[in-house]
Scaffold this motif. Structure first.
Motif, PDB file in Angstrom:
ATOM      1  N   ALA A  91       0.804  -1.240   0.027  1.00 54.50           N
ATOM      2  CA  ALA A  91      -0.023   0.090  -0.131  1.00 54.50           C
ATOM      3  C   ALA A  91       0.780   1.222   0.113  1.00 54.50           C
ATOM      4  O   ALA A  91       0.355   2.291  -0.191  1.00 54.50           O
ATOM      5  CB  ALA A  91      -0.963   0.049   1.163  1.00 54.50           C
ATOM      6  N   ASN A  92       1.954   1.097   0.452  1.00 55.31           N
ATOM      7  CA  ASN A  92       3.147   2.272   0.390  1.00 55.31           C
ATOM      8  C   ASN A  92       3.972   2.218  -0.575  1.00 55.31           C
ATOM      9  O   ASN A  92       5.223   2.852  -0.186  1.00 55.31           O
ATOM     10  CB  ASN A  92       3.506   2.056   1.997  1.00 55.31           C
ATOM     11  CG  ASN A  92       2.832   2.406   3.239  1.00 55.31           C
ATOM     12  OD1 ASN A  92       1.878   3.327   3.065  1.00 55.31           O
ATOM     13  ND2 ASN A  92       2.784   1.467   4.049  1.00 55.31           N
ATOM     14  N   ASP A  93       3.837   1.930  -1.810  1.00 58.99           N
ATOM     15  CA  ASP A  93       4.664   1.697  -2.930  1.00 58.99           C
ATOM     16  C   ASP A  93       5.586   3.131  -2.964  1.00 58.99           C
ATOM     17  O   ASP A  93       6.849   2.899  -3.062  1.00 58.99           O
ATOM     18  CB  ASP A  93       4.136   1.153  -4.049  1.00 58.99           C
ATOM     19  CG  ASP A  93       3.925  -0.097  -4.180  1.00 58.99           C
ATOM     20  OD1 ASP A  93       4.564  -0.910  -3.240  1.00 58.99           O
ATOM     21  OD2 ASP A  93       2.970  -0.512  -5.025  1.00 58.99           O
ATOM     22  N   LYS A  94       5.046   4.231  -3.293  1.00 61.42           N
ATOM     23  CA  LYS A  94       5.534   5.604  -3.180  1.00 61.42           C
ATOM     24  C   LYS A  94       6.495   5.665  -2.104  1.00 61.42           C
ATOM     25  O   LYS A  94       7.506   6.312  -2.287  1.00 61.42           O
ATOM     26  CB  LYS A  94       4.671   6.668  -3.719  1.00 61.42           C
ATOM     27  CG  LYS A  94       4.039   6.634  -4.942  1.00 61.42           C
ATOM     28  CD  LYS A  94       3.304   7.797  -5.283  1.00 61.42           C
ATOM     29  CE  LYS A  94       2.740   7.912  -6.643  1.00 61.42           C
ATOM     30  NZ  LYS A  94       2.104   8.940  -7.144  1.00 61.42           N
ATOM     31  N   LYS A  95       6.089   5.792  -0.852  1.00 62.18           N
ATOM     32  CA  LYS A  95       6.709   5.693   0.102  1.00 62.18           C
ATOM     33  C   LYS A  95       7.955   4.993   0.539  1.00 62.18           C
ATOM     34  O   LYS A  95       9.067   5.234   0.633  1.00 62.18           O
ATOM     35  CB  LYS A  95       5.855   5.611   1.441  1.00 62.18           C
ATOM     36  CG  LYS A  95       6.487   6.117   2.912  1.00 62.18           C
ATOM     37  CD  LYS A  95       6.275   7.729   2.671  1.00 62.18           C
ATOM     38  CE  LYS A  95       6.598   8.100   4.241  1.00 62.18           C
ATOM     39  NZ  LYS A  95       6.811   9.634   4.182  1.00 62.18           N
ATOM     40  N   ILE A  96       7.834   3.534   0.142  1.00 66.61           N
ATOM     41  CA  ILE A  96       9.029   2.771   0.155  1.00 66.61           C
ATOM     42  C   ILE A  96      10.099   3.271  -1.075  1.00 66.61           C
ATOM     43  O   ILE A  96      11.139   3.214  -0.862  1.00 66.61           O
ATOM     44  CB  ILE A  96       8.459   1.356  -0.178  1.00 66.61           C
ATOM     45  CG1 ILE A  96       7.487   0.893   0.755  1.00 66.61           C
ATOM     46  CG2 ILE A  96       9.635   0.358  -0.376  1.00 66.61           C
ATOM     47  CD1 ILE A  96       7.896   0.662   2.116  1.00 66.61           C
ATOM     48  N   GLN A  97       9.536   3.730  -2.129  1.00 62.87           N
ATOM     49  CA  GLN A  97      10.685   4.213  -3.049  1.00 62.87           C
ATOM     50  C   GLN A  97      11.222   5.161  -2.627  1.00 62.87           C
ATOM     51  O   GLN A  97      12.494   5.461  -2.719  1.00 62.87           O
ATOM     52  CB  GLN A  97       9.844   4.550  -4.539  1.00 62.87           C
ATOM     53  CG  GLN A  97      10.636   4.724  -5.383  1.00 62.87           C
ATOM     54  CD  GLN A  97      11.774   3.755  -5.855  1.00 62.87           C
ATOM     55  OE1 GLN A  97      11.414   2.534  -5.945  1.00 62.87           O
ATOM     56  NE2 GLN A  97      12.711   4.159  -6.241  1.00 62.87           N
ATOM     57  N   GLY A  98      10.604   6.199  -1.835  1.00 65.53           N
ATOM     58  CA  GLY A  98      11.208   7.395  -1.324  1.00 65.53           C
ATOM     59  C   GLY A  98      12.149   6.959  -0.239  1.00 65.53           C
ATOM     60  O   GLY A  98      13.219   7.578   0.084  1.00 65.53           O
ATOM     61  N   ILE A  99      11.781   5.933   0.576  1.00 64.83           N
ATOM     62  CA  ILE A  99      12.958   5.304   1.337  1.00 64.83           C
ATOM     63  C   ILE A  99      14.081   4.977   0.980  1.00 64.83           C
ATOM     64  O   ILE A  99      15.186   5.054   1.430  1.00 64.83           O
ATOM     65  CB  ILE A  99      12.434   4.476   2.392  1.00 64.83           C
ATOM     66  CG1 ILE A  99      11.056   5.162   3.130  1.00 64.83           C
ATOM     67  CG2 ILE A  99      13.275   3.970   3.344  1.00 64.83           C
ATOM     68  CD1 ILE A  99      10.131   3.892   3.749  1.00 64.83           C
ATOM     69  N   LEU A 100      13.897   3.950  -0.147  1.00 62.44           N
ATOM     70  CA  LEU A 100      14.967   3.527  -1.002  1.00 62.44           C
ATOM     71  C   LEU A 100      15.885   4.511  -1.411  1.00 62.44           C
ATOM     72  O   LEU A 100      16.974   4.594  -1.422  1.00 62.44           O
ATOM     73  CB  LEU A 100      14.541   2.550  -2.160  1.00 62.44           C
ATOM     74  CG  LEU A 100      13.867   1.379  -1.617  1.00 62.44           C
ATOM     75  CD1 LEU A 100      13.261   0.577  -2.653  1.00 62.44           C
ATOM     76  CD2 LEU A 100      14.853   0.298  -0.613  1.00 62.44           C
ATOM     77  N   GLU A 101      15.512   5.665  -2.046  1.00 64.07           N
ATOM     78  CA  GLU A 101      16.078   6.795  -2.465  1.00 64.07           C
ATOM     79  C   GLU A 101      16.786   7.569  -1.468  1.00 64.07           C
ATOM     80  O   GLU A 101      17.811   7.904  -1.788  1.00 64.07           O
ATOM     81  CB  GLU A 101      15.172   7.931  -3.232  1.00 64.07           C
ATOM     82  CG  GLU A 101      14.612   7.072  -4.649  1.00 64.07           C
ATOM     83  CD  GLU A 101      13.597   8.087  -5.358  1.00 64.07           C
ATOM     84  OE1 GLU A 101      13.334   9.237  -4.884  1.00 64.07           O
ATOM     85  OE2 GLU A 101      12.883   7.510  -6.174  1.00 64.07           O
ATOM     86  N   LEU A 102      16.246   7.655  -0.146  1.00 63.20           N
ATOM     87  CA  LEU A 102      16.895   8.222   0.823  1.00 63.20           C
ATOM     88  C   LEU A 102      18.265   7.607   1.332  1.00 63.20           C
ATOM     89  O   LEU A 102      19.476   8.018   1.420  1.00 63.20           O
ATOM     90  CB  LEU A 102      16.206   8.295   2.143  1.00 63.20           C
ATOM     91  CG  LEU A 102      15.055   9.312   1.984  1.00 63.20           C
ATOM     92  CD1 LEU A 102      14.151   9.169   3.280  1.00 63.20           C
ATOM     93  CD2 LEU A 102      15.710  10.614   2.033  1.00 63.20           C
ATOM     94  N   GLY A 103      18.016   5.830   1.111  1.00 60.88           N
ATOM     95  CA  GLY A 103      19.374   4.965   1.170  1.00 60.88           C
ATOM     96  C   GLY A 103      20.263   5.430   0.239  1.00 60.88           C
ATOM     97  O   GLY A 103      21.526   5.395   0.391  1.00 60.88           O
ATOM     98  N   GLN A 104      19.996   5.308  -0.764  1.00 55.80           N
ATOM     99  CA  GLN A 104      20.823   5.298  -2.102  1.00 55.80           C
ATOM    100  C   GLN A 104      21.418   6.936  -2.024  1.00 55.80           C
ATOM    101  O   GLN A 104      22.726   6.907  -2.335  1.00 55.80           O
ATOM    102  CB  GLN A 104      20.175   5.540  -3.483  1.00 55.80           C
ATOM    103  CG  GLN A 104      19.727   4.096  -3.701  1.00 55.80           C
ATOM    104  CD  GLN A 104      18.697   4.119  -4.752  1.00 55.80           C
ATOM    105  OE1 GLN A 104      18.025   5.159  -5.209  1.00 55.80           O
ATOM    106  NE2 GLN A 104      18.367   2.779  -5.351  1.00 55.80           N
ATOM    107  N   LYS A 105      21.192   7.734  -1.435  1.00 58.10           N
ATOM    108  CA  LYS A 105      21.664   9.338  -1.344  1.00 58.10           C
ATOM    109  C   LYS A 105      22.574   9.181   0.136  1.00 58.10           C
ATOM    110  O   LYS A 105      22.951  10.131   0.451  1.00 58.10           O
ATOM    111  CB  LYS A 105      20.657  10.420  -1.299  1.00 58.10           C
ATOM    112  CG  LYS A 105      19.801  10.345  -2.556  1.00 58.10           C
ATOM    113  CD  LYS A 105      18.840  11.717  -2.208  1.00 58.10           C
ATOM    114  CE  LYS A 105      18.174  11.677  -3.650  1.00 58.10           C
ATOM    115  NZ  LYS A 105      16.885  12.664  -3.562  1.00 58.10           N
ATOM    116  N   GLY A 106      22.337   8.198   0.828  1.00 56.66           N
ATOM    117  CA  GLY A 106      23.223   7.957   2.138  1.00 56.66           C
ATOM    118  C   GLY A 106      22.612   8.957   3.393  1.00 56.66           C
ATOM    119  O   GLY A 106      23.228   9.141   4.268  1.00 56.66           O
ATOM    120  N   LYS A 107      21.323   9.121   3.255  1.00 59.41           N
ATOM    121  CA  LYS A 107      20.695   9.686   4.383  1.00 59.41           C
ATOM    122  C   LYS A 107      20.452   8.850   5.495  1.00 59.41           C
ATOM    123  O   LYS A 107      19.049   8.551   5.737  1.00 59.41           O
ATOM    124  CB  LYS A 107      19.599  10.545   3.787  1.00 59.41           C
ATOM    125  CG  LYS A 107      19.600  11.295   2.705  1.00 59.41           C
ATOM    126  CD  LYS A 107      20.190  12.596   2.893  1.00 59.41           C
ATOM    127  CE  LYS A 107      20.510  13.619   1.702  1.00 59.41           C
ATOM    128  NZ  LYS A 107      21.199  14.936   1.953  1.00 59.41           N
TER     129      LYS A 107
END
Length: 112
Positions: A2-18
């Motif tokens: 249900a949270n696909d967009k939110k999960i994608q955002g979290i993954l992007e934060l990880g890729q940016k080292g946040k």
């Protein structure tokens, strides 16, 4: 999810080292967001991300444990092997066991 967009955002934060932002999801009451946090930590090579993944191996939700086990395989830290082996031997979920086994093999081959 249900949270696909939110999960994608979290993954992007990880890729940016946040790291701090990703860690904020790792304790969320929503297991899907915790799972996303565990997946995102694979991108952040830091002591705090490694320690958080060890904690998440014991989450009450199998999908979170599986994501943590998988991400530990990307950590490159052989210190994770004992934690993964312990979880693999005690966990009742087949996916968690499989991810532990895969990560142990990866760390044995590529770890430091």
């Amino acid at each position: 999810m249900a949270n696909d967009k939110k999960i994608q955002g979290i993954l992007e934060l990880g890729q940016k080292g946040k790291l701090d932002k990703v860690l904020s999801y790792c304790g969320n009451k929503d297991p899907e967001l915790r799972e996303g946090g565990a997946m995102a930590l694979q991108y952040i090579k830091h002591e705090d991300s490694f320690n958080q993944l060890i904690i998440m191996l014991h989450d009450p939700v199998a999908d979170v444990r599986a994501a943590a086990a998988n991400s530990l395989g990307f950590s490159g830290r052989k210190a994770g092997i004992e934690h993964l082996r312990h979880q693999m031997n005690k966990d009742t979920d087949a996916n968690v066991k499989a991810n532990c086994q895969k990560s142990i093999a990866s760390l044995n081959a590529n770890g430091r």
